[in-house]
Design an enzyme around this catalytic site. Sequence first.
Site, PDB file in Angstrom:
ATOM      1  N   ASP A  33      12.849  11.573   1.922  1.00  0.00           N
ATOM      2  CA  ASP A  33      14.270  11.338   1.681  1.00  0.00           C
ATOM      3  C   ASP A  33      14.639   9.885   1.918  1.00  0.00           C
ATOM      4  OD1 ASP A  33      14.898  13.914   1.125  1.00  0.00           O
ATOM      5  OD2 ASP A  33      15.628  14.390   3.134  1.00  0.00           O
ATOM      6  N   LYS A  46      18.457  11.829  -1.256  1.00  0.00           N
ATOM      7  CA  LYS A  46      19.813  12.328  -1.466  1.00  0.00           C
ATOM      8  C   LYS A  46      20.717  11.332  -0.751  1.00  0.00           C
ATOM      9  CE  LYS A  46      17.964  16.912  -0.547  1.00  0.00           C
ATOM     10  NZ  LYS A  46      18.046  18.070   0.340  1.00  0.00           N
ATOM     11  N   MET A 102      27.628  13.485   7.570  1.00  0.00           N
ATOM     12  CA  MET A 102      27.989  13.442   6.143  1.00  0.00           C
ATOM     13  C   MET A 102      29.507  13.434   5.948  1.00  0.00           C
ATOM     14  SD  MET A 102      25.287  16.336   4.787  1.00  0.00           S
ATOM     15  CE  MET A 102      25.825  17.577   5.944  1.00  0.00           C
TER      16      MET A 102
HETATM   17  N1  SAH Z   1      18.626  16.005   9.436  1.00  0.00           N
HETATM   18  C1  SAH Z   1      19.402  14.840   9.771  1.00  0.00           C
HETATM   19  C2  SAH Z   1      20.796  14.923   9.218  1.00  0.00           C
HETATM   20  C3  SAH Z   1      20.855  15.045   7.713  1.00  0.00           C
HETATM   21  S1  SAH Z   1      22.505  14.937   7.101  1.00  0.00           S
HETATM   22  C4  SAH Z   1      19.406  14.658  11.283  1.00  0.00           C
HETATM   23  O1  SAH Z   1      18.984  15.540  12.028  1.00  0.00           O
HETATM   24  O2  SAH Z   1      19.808  13.575  11.730  1.00  0.00           O
HETATM   25  C5  SAH Z   1      22.671  13.198   6.826  1.00  0.00           C
HETATM   26  C6  SAH Z   1      23.742  12.655   7.724  1.00  0.00           C
HETATM   27  O3  SAH Z   1      23.216  12.385   9.008  1.00  0.00           O
HETATM   28  C7  SAH Z   1      24.347  11.342   7.275  1.00  0.00           C
HETATM   29  O4  SAH Z   1      25.351  11.526   6.306  1.00  0.00           O
HETATM   30  C8  SAH Z   1      24.911  10.821   8.571  1.00  0.00           C
HETATM   31  O5  SAH Z   1      26.126  11.448   8.898  1.00  0.00           O
HETATM   32  C9  SAH Z   1      23.878  11.277   9.574  1.00  0.00           C
HETATM   33  N2  SAH Z   1      22.889  10.243   9.888  1.00  0.00           N
HETATM   34  C10 SAH Z   1      21.566  10.295   9.699  1.00  0.00           C
HETATM   35  N3  SAH Z   1      20.954   9.180  10.133  1.00  0.00           N
HETATM   36  C11 SAH Z   1      21.922   8.395  10.640  1.00  0.00           C
HETATM   37  C12 SAH Z   1      21.943   7.109  11.233  1.00  0.00           C
HETATM   38  N4  SAH Z   1      20.816   6.408  11.446  1.00  0.00           N
HETATM   39  N5  SAH Z   1      23.143   6.599  11.635  1.00  0.00           N
HETATM   40  C13 SAH Z   1      24.281   7.297  11.450  1.00  0.00           C
HETATM   41  N6  SAH Z   1      24.321   8.509  10.889  1.00  0.00           N
HETATM   42  C14 SAH Z   1      23.164   9.061  10.476  1.00  0.00           C
END
Ligand code: SAH
Length: 245
Positions: free
Chosen positions: A34, A56, A170
């Site tokens: 991803d 995505k 998100m």
């Molecule tokens: N599986 C992932 C989340 C997927 S949804 C997890 O456990 O972190 C994707 C969302 O995660 C993004 O839209 C954002 O809100 C958040 N996100 C992921 N990485 C991030 C980062 N480094 N900094 C801020 N938000 C992050």
Amino acid sequence: MGKVFLTGAGPGDFELMTIKALRMIREADVIIYDRLANPEILKEAKDGIECIYVGKADGRHSVPQDEINEILYQSALKYEKVVRLKGGDPFVFGRGGEEALYLNKRGIKFEIIPGITSAVSVPAYAGIPVTQRGMAVSFRVVTGHEAPNKEVSQIPWENFKTNDTIVFLMGLYNLPQISTKLIEIGREKDTPCAVISKGTTSEQKTVVGTLETIQNEVIKAKIVSPALIIVGEVVNLRKNLQWFD
Ligand code: SAH
């Protein structure tokens, strides 16, 4: 027939990946990844292996989920070790559960390699503990992808009246509706709120405000995704606990 490893890549900082995830990446015959995964991670893969990007953005899928499922299936027919790399933890809003169900249905063996989720680690890098004695006895991780003004909401907004911490993933795009909705259901206008972008990386940026002011702060600072929203009194702890930026 091969096996699929649904693997968490952590939130961004390379060193926040697990030892097991790193081993899987080094042994992989193919990597399906991803956008959120730190691209440096791919340098650890064996020379010449196929790396398939199915990224995505903000929940809008550049490759439709059905197609990703099919790629996983075909890869498992072709290769022994298939690594499906996802940002953070594969079972936190990554649709990892759906992919695992699909593999199960098609009779493909899989393993889950949990990762450090952004929901907890990104606030930590901004100096915000998600729970704190006397402040927040629980925290919720909620999808911000669904606009709160949608007629039939899946989100139990009425349950969010308590003082506990809420982390929205998100949700950058829907921030104005989310903060308005929280005020509508009874959270104070001046409830502390932070938005953290590209957390745990060298580009991490944090803005702090209240439910009323946060959207302005986001615009002023030109915050970009990936970003998460954290709401609750714990945000105030950042004043003393800020350590990374
Ligand atoms: N599986 C992932 C989340 C997927 S949804 C997890 O456990 O972190 C994707 C969302 O995660 C993004 O839209 C954002 O809100 C958040 N996100 C992921 N990485 C991030 C980062 N480094 N900094 C801020 N938000 C992050």
